[in-house]
Design a protein around this motif. Structure first.
Motif, PDB file in Angstrom:
ATOM      1  N   UNK A 122     -24.464 -39.964  33.146  1.00 43.03           N
ATOM      2  CA  UNK A 122     -25.245 -40.081  34.391  1.00 43.03           C
ATOM      3  C   UNK A 122     -26.504 -39.219  34.279  1.00 43.03           C
ATOM      4  N   UNK A 123     -27.616 -39.784  34.689  1.00 46.41           N
ATOM      5  CA  UNK A 123     -28.874 -39.025  34.727  1.00 46.41           C
ATOM      6  C   UNK A 123     -29.222 -38.742  36.190  1.00 46.41           C
ATOM      7  N   UNK A 124     -29.524 -37.496  36.516  1.00 43.59           N
ATOM      8  CA  UNK A 124     -30.028 -37.222  37.871  1.00 43.59           C
ATOM      9  C   UNK A 124     -31.485 -36.788  37.789  1.00 43.59           C
ATOM     10  N   UNK A 125     -32.215 -37.137  38.852  1.00 45.62           N
ATOM     11  CA  UNK A 125     -33.619 -36.734  38.912  1.00 45.62           C
ATOM     12  C   UNK A 125     -34.548 -37.706  38.219  1.00 45.62           C
ATOM     13  N   UNK A 126     -34.120 -38.942  38.020  1.00 43.94           N
ATOM     14  CA  UNK A 126     -35.024 -39.955  37.475  1.00 43.94           C
ATOM     15  C   UNK A 126     -36.186 -40.132  38.455  1.00 43.94           C
ATOM     16  N   UNK A 127     -37.420 -40.407  37.952  1.00 45.40           N
ATOM     17  CA  UNK A 127     -38.580 -40.514  38.856  1.00 45.40           C
ATOM     18  C   UNK A 127     -38.300 -41.429  40.052  1.00 45.40           C
ATOM     19  N   UNK A 128     -38.622 -40.923  41.236  1.00 47.20           N
ATOM     20  CA  UNK A 128     -38.467 -41.724  42.451  1.00 47.20           C
ATOM     21  C   UNK A 128     -37.085 -41.647  43.071  1.00 47.20           C
TER      22      UNK A 128
END
Ligand code: 5AD
Ligand code: SF4
Length: 470
Positions: free
Chosen positions: A336-342
């Motif tokens: 899981x990636x958090x803080x992707x643009x937008x």
């Protein structure tokens, strides 16, 4: 001195392995002592497997393994998937500089994903000119040849290819464990998730011929390997671009027939390509492990679209449900990636929702890291670090508490484990791995390593068990 060099591979590399052996022998005689190496691997299983290939070549030319701070030849196999991997490499290189000054025979080589970035190589040439050999991901099979070039000249050897369609088979490799091994089934990635640098540094997707894979696995089995991990950035699209296309599920059924192989794992699955055929094959198999790593990346369909993942939250949940229904004892893990643009708080709540619905056995959580050259790097609304970190911490807490609960489900059962090593914390204990990838520590000795034994899972400790052999 270098004559009649074969043009064909792998013969050409065997020629250079022979030459390197002569040159290394000369050096050893001059110094009056053995020569040692150390390979440091950053990043994923692909790199770990590549490092085994480097070790195979180093051992065949006469180097012996030694710790990093004493080795005559240090090789860093780098990763660039997130920025901090790059920072760590520069730190390690800085530490080697004084050693190299003191010991003129010492050599340093750099390879792997980070070397595929032109700005990295520029920086190395300028500020780290003491490095001896630099090569990339596409020509790792040429390591012996590059080594000979370096040993016969006094200059920095740089060889980076932008891309390749070549796969060189049948080179030596030195496995880390005698009883289990990774095996590449494909290279590269064509998915271009908008945050990811892998397609740029590992090149276009290309699958190995099934016969070459089966041949390598048969050879491993004859050599005592019982557990294999099939490696690819997106194993679910294996075989689609071959001259005679074949599905990943079909490949698995062929591998399953190989005698001596008891466990089959694979990594990584892209949800968009995971077929019903694969679920069926897994459900009916006694060798394919009860574990599926299925990166979700985000739970928000809006963000998934911006990530170019090509599935929605609903499609992912449906897929996870289908897998669980067909294989009830499966362990699901994810990235899981958090803080992707937008990404907004609402989007983040969608991610938490997926985590709560799927109930992962474990999850790798990452703070979004901006990679120059990827589409996401120039997207508007980059999320401030404090906001991303706060979400990251909340996610981690949720993931960990659910993982502890799902892990505990097996408490009290007895299951087969493959014993991997003596426990790091207690020499009277060994560590084994369950089919579902969880670890269990139990009393036992070194002689059990590589064996399959039944172990009762007496106590769940969050993400591992304490048990006893039955
Ligand atoms: N930032 C953060 N995480 C990333 N990953 C890939 N690229 C990035 C990035 N730019 C993560 C993905 C992938 C895993 C191997 O690394 O979650 O599945
Ligand atoms: Fe990167 Fe996406 Fe390819 Fe995985 S599938 S390597 S995340 S581009």
């Amino acid at each position: 001195m270098l004559e009649n060099i074969p043009a064909k591979e792998p013969e050409r590399q065997y020629y250079f392995i022979e030459k390197a052996r002569e040159l290394v022998q000369e050096r050893k005689e001059t110094l009056g002592r053995p020569l040692s190496y150390h390979v440091i691997t950053f990043g994923c299983q692909m790199n770990a497997r590549d490092s085994e290939k480097l070790r195979g070549i180093l051992e065949s030319v006469g180097y012996e393994e030694a710790p990093e701070d004493r080795a005559d030849f240090v090789i860093y196999n780098t990763c660039t998937v997130r920025e901090n991997a790059n920072t760590r490499l520069y730190g390690r290189l800085g530490q080697q500089k004084p050693r190299k000054k003191k010991n003129p025979h010492m050599m340093i080589a750099l390879c792997g994903c980070m070397m595929q970035e032109p700005q990295v190589v520029e920086k190395l040439k300028k500020s780290y000119s003491f490095v001896d050999i630099i090569f990339g991901t596409h020509n790792i099979y040429k390591f012996a040849e590059l080594l000979v070039t370096r040993l016969t000249s006094e200059r920095m050897v740089i060889d980076i290819w932008k891309d390749t369609d070549k796969i060189v088979e049948d080179l030596p490799n030195q496995r880390k464990y005698p009883f289990k091994s990774g095996i590449n089934i494909m290279f590269g990635c064509n998915n271009f998730c908008s945050y990811c640098i892998v397609p740029y540094v590992r090149g276009r997707e290309r699958s190995r011929q099934p016969e070459a894979i089966l041949r390598e696995i048969r050879r491993m089995a004859a050599d005592g390997v019982t557990e294999i991990m099939l490696l690819g950035q997106n194993v679910n699209s294996y075989g689609k671009t071959l001259e005679h296309p074949i599905s990943f599920a079909r490949l698995l059924t062929m591998i399953e027939e190989i005698e001596g192989i008891r466990r089959i794992r694979f990594m990584t699955s892209h949800p968009k390509d995971l077929s019903d055929e694969l679920i069926q094959v897994m459900a009916g198999s006694s060798k394919i492990c009860r574990h599926l790593h299925l990166p979700v990346q985000s739970g928000s369909s809006r963000i998934l679209q911006k990530m170019n993942r090509r599935y929605t939250k609903e499609q992912y949940l449906e897929l996870a449900g289908k897998i669980r229904a067909a294989i009830p004892d499966i362990s699901l893990t994810t990235d899981i990636i958090v803080g992707f643009p937008g990404e907004t708080e609402e989007d983040f709540q969608e991610t938490l929702d997926v985590v709560r619905k799927v109930r992962y056995d474990s999850a790798f959580t990452f703070l979004y890291s901006k990679r120059t050259g990827t589409p996401a790097a120039v997207m508007e609304d980059q999320v401030p670090e404090e906001v991303a970190k706060d979400r990251f911490n909340r996610l981690l807490q949720e993931v960990q508490s659910i993982a502890a609960q799902t892990c505990a489900v097996h408490e009290g059962t007895t299951q087969e484990v493959l014993v991997e090593a003596v426990s790091e914390h207690d020499p009277g204990m060994v560590t084994g791995r369950l089919s579902n990838n969880l670890l269990v520590h139990f009393p036992g000795g070194e002689e059990l390593i590589g064996q399959y034994v039944d172990v009762s899972l007496d106590q769940c400790k969050g993400f591992y068990y304490l048990g006893e052999m039955k």
